[in-house]
Write a protein that holds these residues in place. Structure first.
Motif, PDB file in Angstrom:
ATOM      1  N   GLU A 120      34.141  14.191 -31.251  1.00 53.30           N
ATOM      2  CA  GLU A 120      33.184  14.315 -29.991  1.00 53.30           C
ATOM      3  C   GLU A 120      33.759  14.340 -28.757  1.00 53.30           C
ATOM      4  O   GLU A 120      34.604  13.242 -28.416  1.00 53.30           O
ATOM      5  CB  GLU A 120      32.130  13.106 -30.310  1.00 53.30           C
ATOM      6  N   PHE A 121      33.321  15.052 -27.949  1.00 51.96           N
ATOM      7  CA  PHE A 121      34.120  15.480 -26.501  1.00 51.96           C
ATOM      8  C   PHE A 121      33.189  14.545 -25.488  1.00 51.96           C
ATOM      9  O   PHE A 121      31.993  15.214 -25.226  1.00 51.96           O
ATOM     10  CB  PHE A 121      34.366  16.653 -26.214  1.00 51.96           C
ATOM     11  N   LYS A 122      33.629  13.622 -25.022  1.00 48.39           N
ATOM     12  CA  LYS A 122      32.850  12.604 -23.979  1.00 48.39           C
ATOM     13  C   LYS A 122      33.652  11.783 -23.292  1.00 48.39           C
ATOM     14  O   LYS A 122      34.989  11.627 -23.508  1.00 48.39           O
ATOM     15  CB  LYS A 122      31.643  11.851 -24.487  1.00 48.39           C
ATOM     16  N   PRO A 123      33.444  11.775 -21.810  1.00 44.29           N
ATOM     17  CA  PRO A 123      34.297  10.972 -20.848  1.00 44.29           C
ATOM     18  C   PRO A 123      34.419   9.386 -21.137  1.00 44.29           C
ATOM     19  O   PRO A 123      33.753   8.771 -20.472  1.00 44.29           O
ATOM     20  CB  PRO A 123      33.754  11.338 -19.548  1.00 44.29           C
ATOM     21  N   THR A 124      35.255   9.091 -22.051  1.00 44.88           N
ATOM     22  CA  THR A 124      35.100   7.738 -22.412  1.00 44.88           C
ATOM     23  C   THR A 124      36.794   7.141 -21.775  1.00 44.88           C
ATOM     24  O   THR A 124      36.793   5.862 -21.890  1.00 44.88           O
ATOM     25  CB  THR A 124      35.393   7.516 -23.833  1.00 44.88           C
ATOM     26  N   GLY A 125      37.504   7.775 -21.249  1.00 47.10           N
ATOM     27  CA  GLY A 125      38.655   7.342 -20.801  1.00 47.10           C
ATOM     28  C   GLY A 125      39.783   7.073 -21.936  1.00 47.10           C
ATOM     29  O   GLY A 125      41.091   6.633 -21.891  1.00 47.10           O
ATOM     30  N   GLN A 126      39.481   7.697 -23.077  1.00 49.06           N
ATOM     31  CA  GLN A 126      40.623   7.654 -24.278  1.00 49.06           C
ATOM     32  C   GLN A 126      40.430   9.066 -25.096  1.00 49.06           C
ATOM     33  O   GLN A 126      39.315   9.623 -24.663  1.00 49.06           O
ATOM     34  CB  GLN A 126      40.451   6.377 -25.123  1.00 49.06           C
ATOM     35  N   SER A 127      41.173   9.311 -25.861  1.00 52.07           N
ATOM     36  CA  SER A 127      41.522  10.323 -26.475  1.00 52.07           C
ATOM     37  C   SER A 127      40.219  10.280 -27.545  1.00 52.07           C
ATOM     38  O   SER A 127      40.072   9.278 -28.113  1.00 52.07           O
ATOM     39  CB  SER A 127      42.689  10.423 -27.447  1.00 52.07           C
ATOM     40  N   PRO A 128      39.631  11.575 -27.660  1.00 49.95           N
ATOM     41  CA  PRO A 128      38.501  11.659 -28.352  1.00 49.95           C
ATOM     42  C   PRO A 128      38.779  11.207 -30.121  1.00 49.95           C
ATOM     43  O   PRO A 128      38.050  10.942 -30.968  1.00 49.95           O
ATOM     44  CB  PRO A 128      37.925  13.175 -28.556  1.00 49.95           C
ATOM     45  N   LEU A 129      40.204  11.117 -30.163  1.00 46.45           N
ATOM     46  CA  LEU A 129      40.960  10.978 -31.496  1.00 46.45           C
ATOM     47  C   LEU A 129      40.675   9.503 -32.006  1.00 46.45           C
ATOM     48  O   LEU A 129      40.481   9.264 -33.103  1.00 46.45           O
ATOM     49  CB  LEU A 129      42.360  11.330 -31.553  1.00 46.45           C
ATOM     50  N   ALA A 130      40.494   8.772 -30.731  1.00 49.41           N
ATOM     51  CA  ALA A 130      40.201   7.227 -31.051  1.00 49.41           C
ATOM     52  C   ALA A 130      39.040   7.020 -31.822  1.00 49.41           C
ATOM     53  O   ALA A 130      38.712   5.874 -32.204  1.00 49.41           O
ATOM     54  CB  ALA A 130      40.387   6.334 -29.635  1.00 49.41           C
ATOM     55  N   ASP A 131      38.003   8.036 -31.343  1.00 49.94           N
ATOM     56  CA  ASP A 131      36.736   7.795 -32.215  1.00 49.94           C
ATOM     57  C   ASP A 131      36.387   8.620 -33.521  1.00 49.94           C
ATOM     58  O   ASP A 131      35.377   8.748 -33.763  1.00 49.94           O
ATOM     59  CB  ASP A 131      35.522   8.064 -31.092  1.00 49.94           C
ATOM     60  N   CYS A 132      37.587   8.633 -33.924  1.00 52.50           N
ATOM     61  CA  CYS A 132      37.485   9.687 -35.257  1.00 52.50           C
ATOM     62  C   CYS A 132      38.105   9.058 -36.445  1.00 52.50           C
ATOM     63  O   CYS A 132      39.530   9.010 -36.667  1.00 52.50           O
ATOM     64  CB  CYS A 132      38.333  11.085 -35.107  1.00 52.50           C
TER      65      CYS A 132
END
Length: 827
Positions: free
Chosen positions: A464-476
């Motif tokens: 998921e691509f969202k502006p969280t300040g970390q790589s989207p990989l961290a939420d996978c």
């Protein structure tokens, strides 16, 4: 016979045939001498711009020229395909995956390049985002890691609080986020680095080997590496078990230190202010300054600001208590993050001391004068004699530097030191669209590299691509959660990806073995092709890309993986393409689309103009009239060749016997043009003057064509027309291929040998001399080139016009100047 130059039909025909016949496919080895011609590969943004057209047209002329000269040429193309724009597009649009966006753009740009007729071996095409490529990018990371050249530490990053994301330096404009204009903050994150500083001295010293590089580029690299000799001096902090380490190139001025300045980011700042009344103000100052850009803090016209910490340090050479300040102009990234203030002998320190009323002490007196600190209007940084410096008084600057370093080392107070401006290469990116770093973290084993047999660590598609300040990989979780390669226990993957400079630092090796799935490259092929003989690209890459590529090559050499220590033998940095005096950009509304030019005038016209308009190293001003002029020229070539094509091959291939008159002149100009174009392209890359010479040959051929057939030598005409087409072929490959076929040839013009000029043909048989009477030019006479001075007199005096002009006058003297003129003095 086609009467009209139909570039659309011609270019489509030959691009199709070249592809069908695989004319540009390059064998891995050859008995011919090799030549590796390479343009910097592009980021697949979706459309070529005129800067691309210029870069690739230059490279194509070189590749075609060298092929015709008999070299075995490697001329590949690929895509620097990872990067921020693809991910930003995914964030902006939501339904566009970076992989799809990138591959769509690659398809579009590949089509454009083929429309330009660039002679790439498309079988060697690579894309850095393909797992078959980034597997080896990860493998190379592991080689650096095992060699101790990859490490992790805390480092500051750019943070946009509005977008809630980390920004690369290029996304920060004047201290603000380029997307939302919010002021950028600094945050500390654990980051991966490459220890490029371990190679600083070799990178600097080996610039001497790069004789084929522009001097300005070598100077830029030299300045970026920034070698300086001096001393490291330790200043104990008063009342604390701490010390401030300073690097200075002027240890001879250490007795002139009247204050110490730390960077706001210096790790000692918080310890120094803890519990002091100054703490609150200093913390506010630190927060404000840390978010300023490096340029804003260090520019010569920027206001220098500082604040007293309340703490003091001790000058180790004279025992004086020195106040410690924090200031905006000192950066943690340079030196040690601390500067000893010597205001009498450093201009920046002088201005700072005057502003904050800090003491100024002279410790170097210039020859023949005595400096007064109160009367000084600027710092004195020149040579002189040490004063106010205890046992070192009377020593010259150079003597003092050596003596102070020796004393520091003897007393254990410091040491001589070579320092570099260069800092280690931060490769971590908190992004998805990049090569995953092949590291896992295990609670039991710590940092564990991924085994080589488990590569590649694949990018998952479903993120998921969202502006969280970390790589989207961290939420996978499917990506993050893994098992430790050592103990088999639970572990998590590194979610940072690699800087795209990593991908582009080795791509030129992969072209030699683009489909090898067992190794990054075949050693025999790399040893055959490398180094790159000619590298071509924009000067904007003169520092980082080239420096990182040189670093990689030296590491690979030390690992025994390659046999070279420098990757690029010769470098050409082309200038920008401008319109209305400014660089082409969408924001300025001055962009010219290559597609429009090719559609309206053809690829050959676009190529010819971009090569003819300016020398490659200079900026090129776009001119619609210039484009039209090149199109008219190609039409003139078409009309000329088609008008004489019939029966051209029936003539002898070259003239026989002695030529005279117009035949001699045409033959001579043909060989002069061969000489000129060969030297301009092969030695100087002066493509503009080479094209100009070809244009002059066309003009001469039009005049020669008007000579009555009875006076014209068919062999001279055939020689001139064939050489015209061959000389023009690297610049305008489609029209010359068509005309070559029209004139009766069956083999491709691009497989013809490059012609060599006949030295005898360019010798002048006749020259024009000037006739002066009493110093005024009155006539010009064509005479044999080997005429003697006496013969010059006889010929001139026999001219009817000269006889008429001197009739009734007394000839006082006749003065011949061999090869130039005859001056007749009369009264």
């Amino acid at each position: 016979m086609k009467e009209r130059y139909d570039f659309r039909e011609i270019e489509a025909k030959w691009q199709k045939r070249w592809a069908e016949e695989n004319i540009y496919k390059t064998a891995d080895f050859s008995e011919r001498p090799k030549y590796y011609c390479l343009e910097m590969f592009p980021y697949p943004s979706g459309k070529l711009h005129m800067g691309h057209v210029r870069n690739y047209s230059i490279g194509d002329v070189v590749a075609r020229f060298k092929t015709m000269q008999g070299y075995h040429v490697l001329h590949p193309m690929g895509w620097d395909a990872f990067g921020l724009p693809a991910e930003n597009a995914a964030i902006k649009h939501g339904n566009i995956h970076p992989a799809d966006w990138t591959m769509d753009n690659i398809r579009a740009m590949r089509t454009q390049l083929k429309q330009l007729g660039i002679s790439y071996d498309w079988d060697r095409e690579i894309a850095t985002c393909h797992p078959g490529y980034y597997k080896w990018t990860q493998w190379l990371f592991l080689q650096l890691y095992h060699k101790g050249l990859a490490y992790k530490k805390k480092a500051a990053v750019n943070w946009c609080p509005s977008c809630a994301t980390v920004l690369a330096n290029e996304q920060v404009k004047e201290g603000a986020c380029e997307r939302c204009k919010t002021p950028v903050e600094k945050r500390e994150l654990e980051q991966w680095f490459f220890k490029i500083t371990a190679y600083a001295e070799r990178l600097l010293k080996d610039l001497e080997l790069l004789e084929g590089w522009p001097e300005k580029v070598k100077i830029m690299q030299e300045n970026w590496i920034g070698r300086s000799e001096g001393a490291e001096i330790r200043f104990p902090v008063d009342g604390m078990d701490e010390e401030i380490v300073v690097f200075t190139t002027r240890p001879d001025t250490v007795f002139g230190v009247t204050y110490m300045v730390l960077a706001p980011e210096h790790p000692l700042v918080e310890k120094l202010i803890e519990g002091r009344p100054e703490a609150g103000a200093v913390r506010d100052f630190v927060r404000r300054v840390r978010n300023l850009s490096e340029i804003a803090r260090t520019a010569t016209d920027s206001e220098k600001e500082g604040l007293f910490t309340g703490a003091y340090c001790i000058n180790p050479l004279n025992g004086e208590r020195v106040p410690i300040l924090v200031a905006n102009y000192v950066l943690m990234e340079y030196g040690t993050g601390a500067v000893m203030g010597v205001p009498a002998h450093d201009q920046r320190d002088f201005e700072f001391a005057r502003k904050y009323n800090l003491p100024i002490r002279v410790v170097i007196q210039p020859p023949g004068m005595e400096l007064d600190p109160q009367a000084m209007t600027e710092a004195y940084a020149g040579d002189g004699v040490m004063v106010n410096s205890g046992q070192f008084n009377g020593l010259s600057k150079d003597e003092g530097i050596r003596a102070v370093i020796a004393y520091l080392e003897e007393k254990g107070l410091g040491r001589g030191q070579v320092n570099y401006r260069l800092r280690d290469w931060l490769i971590s990116r908190q992004r998805y669209w990049g090569a995953p770093i092949p590291i896992v973290y295990c609670e039991r084993c710590g940092i564990v590299p991924v085994p080589e047999e488990d590569l590649p660590v694949l990018l998952p598609r479903d993120v998921e691509f969202k502006p969280t300040g970390q790589s989207p990989l961290a939420d996978c979780p499917e990506f993050v959660n893994t098992s430790c390669p050592r103990c088999g226990g639970p572990a998590r993957r590194e979610t940072d990806t690699m800087d795209t400079f990593m991908c582009s630092s080795w791509y030129y090796y992969r072209y030699t073995s683009p489909r090898d799935d067992k190794q990054p490259w075949d050693r025999a092929r790399v040893d055959y092709w490398l180094p790159v003989d000619q590298y071509i690209g924009g000067v904007e890459h003169a520092i980082l890309h080239l420096l990182y590529s040189r670093f990689f090559t030296k590491v690979l050499y030390d690992l025994g993986l390659v046999s070279i220590q420098e990757p690029f033998t010769n470098l050409l940095t082309q200038g920008m393409v401008l319109k209305d005096g400014a660089k082409m950009s969408k924001s300025r509304g001055n962009v010219v689309s290559p597609e429009e030019i090719v559609a309206r005038y053809g690829a050959d016209t676009a190529r010819l103009f971009i090569l003819f308009a300016a020398p490659p190293e200079r900026d090129l001003e776009w001119s619609d009239q210039g484009v039209e002029g090149c199109y008219r020229f190609l039409n003139r070539v078409w009309r000329l060749v088609t008008s004489v094509a019939e029966g051209l091959l029936e003539a002898p291939p070259k003239p026989a016997g002695r030529l005279v008159g117009v035949n001699r002149q045409m033959h001579r100009l043909t060989h002069l043009t061969i000489k000129k174009v060969t030297e301009d392209v092969g030695n100087r890359f002066n493509f503009n003057t080479a094209v100009s010479a070809i244009m002059e040959l066309v003009n001469a051929l039009y005049q020669y064509k008007e000579v009555p057939e009875t006076d014209r030598d068919p062999a001279v005409l055939r020689e001139a027309v064939e050489h015209l087409l061959i000389l023009l072929a690297p610049f305008a490959p489609h029209i010359t291929e068509e005309l070559w076929e029209i004139t009766g040839h069956t083999e491709s013009i691009h497989r013809q040998p490059w012609p060599s000029y006949d030295p005898e043909a360019i010798v002048e048989d006749e020259i024009t001399i000037v006739v002066q009477i009493n110093g005024r030019v009155r006539e010009r006479v064509l005479v044999p080139a080997d005429i003697t001075p006496e013969q010059m007199k006889e010929v001139v005096l026999a001219q009817p016009r000269v006889q008429k002009l001197v009739e009734g006058k007394q000839i006082v003297k006749v003065i011949p100047v061999p090869g130039k003129l005859v001056n007749i003095v009369v009264k």
